[in-house]
Scaffold this motif. Structure first.
Motif, PDB file in Angstrom:
ATOM      1  N   SER A  48     -17.091  12.570 -21.620  1.00 15.07           N
ATOM      2  CA  SER A  48     -16.923  11.775 -20.392  1.00 15.07           C
ATOM      3  C   SER A  48     -16.048  12.500 -19.382  1.00 15.07           C
ATOM      4  O   SER A  48     -16.373  12.572 -18.189  1.00 15.07           O
ATOM      5  CB  SER A  48     -16.319  10.406 -20.710  1.00 15.07           C
ATOM      6  N   LEU A  49     -14.934  13.055 -19.852  1.00 10.20           N
ATOM      7  CA  LEU A  49     -14.044  13.784 -18.944  1.00 10.20           C
ATOM      8  C   LEU A  49     -14.679  15.084 -18.454  1.00 10.20           C
ATOM      9  O   LEU A  49     -14.442  15.499 -17.312  1.00 10.20           O
ATOM     10  CB  LEU A  49     -12.695  14.041 -19.608  1.00 10.20           C
ATOM     11  N   LEU A  50     -15.485  15.722 -19.285  1.00  8.04           N
ATOM     12  CA  LEU A  50     -16.199  16.915 -18.824  1.00  8.04           C
ATOM     13  C   LEU A  50     -17.176  16.564 -17.704  1.00  8.04           C
ATOM     14  O   LEU A  50     -17.315  17.314 -16.731  1.00  8.04           O
ATOM     15  CB  LEU A  50     -16.915  17.594 -19.994  1.00  8.04           C
ATOM     16  N   PHE A  51     -17.846  15.410 -17.818  1.00  2.92           N
ATOM     17  CA  PHE A  51     -18.727  14.974 -16.731  1.00  2.92           C
ATOM     18  C   PHE A  51     -17.920  14.677 -15.464  1.00  2.92           C
ATOM     19  O   PHE A  51     -18.360  15.001 -14.358  1.00  2.92           O
ATOM     20  CB  PHE A  51     -19.559  13.752 -17.141  1.00  2.92           C
ATOM     21  N   VAL A  52     -16.745  14.091 -15.609  1.00  5.45           N
ATOM     22  CA  VAL A  52     -15.878  13.845 -14.447  1.00  5.45           C
ATOM     23  C   VAL A  52     -15.507  15.176 -13.790  1.00  5.45           C
ATOM     24  O   VAL A  52     -15.550  15.307 -12.562  1.00  5.45           O
ATOM     25  CB  VAL A  52     -14.613  13.052 -14.858  1.00  5.45           C
ATOM     26  N   ILE A  53     -15.166  16.167 -14.592  1.00  4.99           N
ATOM     27  CA  ILE A  53     -14.820  17.489 -14.062  1.00  4.99           C
ATOM     28  C   ILE A  53     -16.007  18.099 -13.318  1.00  4.99           C
ATOM     29  O   ILE A  53     -15.850  18.693 -12.246  1.00  4.99           O
ATOM     30  CB  ILE A  53     -14.328  18.415 -15.195  1.00  4.99           C
ATOM     31  N   ILE A  54     -17.204  17.945 -13.869  1.00  8.82           N
ATOM     32  CA  ILE A  54     -18.405  18.472 -13.215  1.00  8.82           C
ATOM     33  C   ILE A  54     -18.635  17.785 -11.869  1.00  8.82           C
ATOM     34  O   ILE A  54     -18.944  18.433 -10.862  1.00  8.82           O
ATOM     35  CB  ILE A  54     -19.634  18.341 -14.144  1.00  8.82           C
ATOM     36  N   VAL A  55     -18.458  16.464 -11.839  1.00  3.09           N
ATOM     37  CA  VAL A  55     -18.620  15.721 -10.580  1.00  3.09           C
ATOM     38  C   VAL A  55     -17.582  16.186  -9.555  1.00  3.09           C
ATOM     39  O   VAL A  55     -17.904  16.401  -8.383  1.00  3.09           O
ATOM     40  CB  VAL A  55     -18.529  14.194 -10.829  1.00  3.09           C
ATOM     41  N   ILE A  56     -16.347  16.353  -9.999  1.00  2.49           N
ATOM     42  CA  ILE A  56     -15.296  16.842  -9.095  1.00  2.49           C
ATOM     43  C   ILE A  56     -15.659  18.224  -8.562  1.00  2.49           C
ATOM     44  O   ILE A  56     -15.485  18.506  -7.371  1.00  2.49           O
ATOM     45  CB  ILE A  56     -13.927  16.864  -9.815  1.00  2.49           C
ATOM     46  N   SER A  57     -16.189  19.081  -9.417  1.00  2.00           N
ATOM     47  CA  SER A  57     -16.593  20.428  -8.984  1.00  2.00           C
ATOM     48  C   SER A  57     -17.679  20.374  -7.920  1.00  2.00           C
ATOM     49  O   SER A  57     -17.677  21.168  -6.986  1.00  2.00           O
ATOM     50  CB  SER A  57     -17.106  21.233 -10.176  1.00  2.00           C
ATOM     51  N   ALA A  58     -18.611  19.456  -8.097  1.00  2.00           N
ATOM     52  CA  ALA A  58     -19.729  19.355  -7.154  1.00  2.00           C
ATOM     53  C   ALA A  58     -19.312  18.718  -5.828  1.00  2.00           C
ATOM     54  O   ALA A  58     -19.697  19.186  -4.760  1.00  2.00           O
ATOM     55  CB  ALA A  58     -20.865  18.566  -7.779  1.00  2.00           C
ATOM     56  N   LEU A  59     -18.508  17.650  -5.890  1.00  2.00           N
ATOM     57  CA  LEU A  59     -18.155  16.903  -4.676  1.00  2.00           C
ATOM     58  C   LEU A  59     -16.923  17.447  -3.955  1.00  2.00           C
ATOM     59  O   LEU A  59     -16.766  17.231  -2.756  1.00  2.00           O
ATOM     60  CB  LEU A  59     -17.935  15.425  -5.020  1.00  2.00           C
ATOM     61  N   LYS A  60     -16.029  18.101  -4.694  1.00  2.00           N
ATOM     62  CA  LYS A  60     -14.778  18.626  -4.149  1.00  2.00           C
ATOM     63  C   LYS A  60     -14.052  17.584  -3.283  1.00  2.00           C
ATOM     64  O   LYS A  60     -13.769  17.819  -2.112  1.00  2.00           O
ATOM     65  CB  LYS A  60     -15.024  19.905  -3.360  1.00  2.00           C
ATOM     66  N   PRO A  61     -13.733  16.431  -3.875  1.00  2.00           N
ATOM     67  CA  PRO A  61     -13.083  15.374  -3.091  1.00  2.00           C
ATOM     68  C   PRO A  61     -11.603  15.675  -2.826  1.00  2.00           C
ATOM     69  O   PRO A  61     -11.058  16.631  -3.344  1.00  2.00           O
ATOM     70  CB  PRO A  61     -13.227  14.155  -4.003  1.00  2.00           C
ATOM     71  N   TRP A  62     -10.978  14.845  -2.047  1.00  2.00           N
ATOM     72  CA  TRP A  62      -9.530  14.803  -1.796  1.00  2.00           C
ATOM     73  C   TRP A  62      -9.005  15.898  -0.892  1.00  2.00           C
ATOM     74  O   TRP A  62      -7.869  15.848  -0.477  1.00  2.00           O
ATOM     75  CB  TRP A  62      -8.715  14.771  -3.098  1.00  2.00           C
ATOM     76  N   GLY A  63      -9.782  16.890  -0.593  1.00  2.00           N
ATOM     77  CA  GLY A  63      -9.388  17.873   0.403  1.00  2.00           C
ATOM     78  C   GLY A  63      -8.231  18.783   0.038  1.00  2.00           C
ATOM     79  O   GLY A  63      -7.817  18.887  -1.098  1.00  2.00           O
ATOM     80  N   ARG A  64      -7.729  19.414   1.069  1.00  2.50           N
ATOM     81  CA  ARG A  64      -6.693  20.432   0.944  1.00  2.50           C
ATOM     82  C   ARG A  64      -5.320  19.795   1.015  1.00  2.50           C
ATOM     83  O   ARG A  64      -5.108  18.828   1.740  1.00  2.50           O
ATOM     84  CB  ARG A  64      -6.869  21.445   2.073  1.00  2.50           C
ATOM     85  N   ARG A  65      -4.384  20.356   0.259  1.00  2.00           N
ATOM     86  CA  ARG A  65      -2.996  19.890   0.317  1.00  2.00           C
ATOM     87  C   ARG A  65      -2.379  20.318   1.628  1.00  2.00           C
ATOM     88  O   ARG A  65      -2.711  21.356   2.184  1.00  2.00           O
ATOM     89  CB  ARG A  65      -2.185  20.488  -0.838  1.00  2.00           C
ATOM     90  N   VAL A  66      -1.448  19.532   2.119  1.00  2.00           N
ATOM     91  CA  VAL A  66      -0.743  19.866   3.348  1.00  2.00           C
ATOM     92  C   VAL A  66       0.247  20.981   3.038  1.00  2.00           C
ATOM     93  O   VAL A  66       1.002  20.904   2.075  1.00  2.00           O
ATOM     94  CB  VAL A  66      -0.004  18.627   3.906  1.00  2.00           C
ATOM     95  N   SER A  67       0.221  22.017   3.864  1.00  2.21           N
ATOM     96  CA  SER A  67       1.135  23.134   3.692  1.00  2.21           C
ATOM     97  C   SER A  67       2.534  22.714   4.107  1.00  2.21           C
ATOM     98  O   SER A  67       2.735  22.233   5.221  1.00  2.21           O
ATOM     99  CB  SER A  67       0.660  24.321   4.534  1.00  2.21           C
TER     100      SER A  67
END
Length: 194
Positions: A166-185
């Motif tokens: 289940s967590l591997l599928f979550v990781i795959i989804v995160i890899s595909a969607l790349k949510p949450w954007g870039r951290r503020v410098s």
């Protein structure tokens, strides 16, 4: 100091070194292809381990009980562990040699946390449960099904493999969607584009 028409400055040296360290697009794509392949092997094998562990609950033959437990460990030893290591190595290369970085994006940080958690869980819980279940099935045959340690460990492998896949599928989804954007410098207080 000048060489021809271009001047050598610390900034130029730093920029040239950065260019040398970064992967070309083709190299990045090869590393990414291997990363995806390792992740697919890891995920598919853990799913297979779940199905075998599920079948393990209803066997009525001592040899089959041992064989199922043995196969779970075989898959873990020869596919899951190398695939997980390959996934981490290729992810490290991608973070180090591309603009993703290790801490620039929330989705990359989340993937690292989840992957590290999976590897710790697999190393300290899932692997020992599978090894113990195999040893008990080998020594006790069908009587292993009445052994509380075996039942606990076999159930641990079953539930643990569900959690892991289940967590591997979550990781795959995160890899595909790349949510949450870039951290503020912190130094600039601004978000930089990729």
């Amino acid at each position: 100091m000048t060489l021809g028409t271009s001047e050598v400055t610390p900034l130029n040296v730093k920029q040239n070194n950065q260019k040398i360290l970064k992967l070309s697009l083709q190299q990045k794509n090869w590393v990414l292809a291997f990363h995806i392949g390792f992740a697919a092997l890891w995920t598919g094998t853990v799913l297979s381990m779940f199905l075998i562990a599920f079948r393990n609950n209803s066997t009525a033959n001592a040899d089959i009980l041992f064989a199922l437990n043995s196969v779970i460990n075989l898959l873990d030893d020869f596919i899951v562990i190398p695939a997980a290591i390959g996934s981490v190595v290729t992810a490290t290369l991608l973070c180090w040699q591309t603009n993703y970085g290790f801490f620039k994006f929330y989705w990359v940080i989340t993937k690292w946390i989840l992957t590290t958690g999976l590897m710790i869980f697999g190393t300290f819980w899932l692997f020992p449960w599978g090894s113990t279940a195999e040893a008990i099935a080998q020594s006790e045959g069908l009587n292993a099904l009445n052994n509380p340690i075996y039942r606990f460990d076999a159930k641990g492998v079953l539930i643990g493999s569900v959690i892991q896949v289940s967590l591997l599928f979550v990781i795959i989804v995160i890899s595909a969607l790349k949510p949450w954007g870039r951290r503020v410098s912190k130094s600039r207080g601004l978000q930089k584009p990729l």
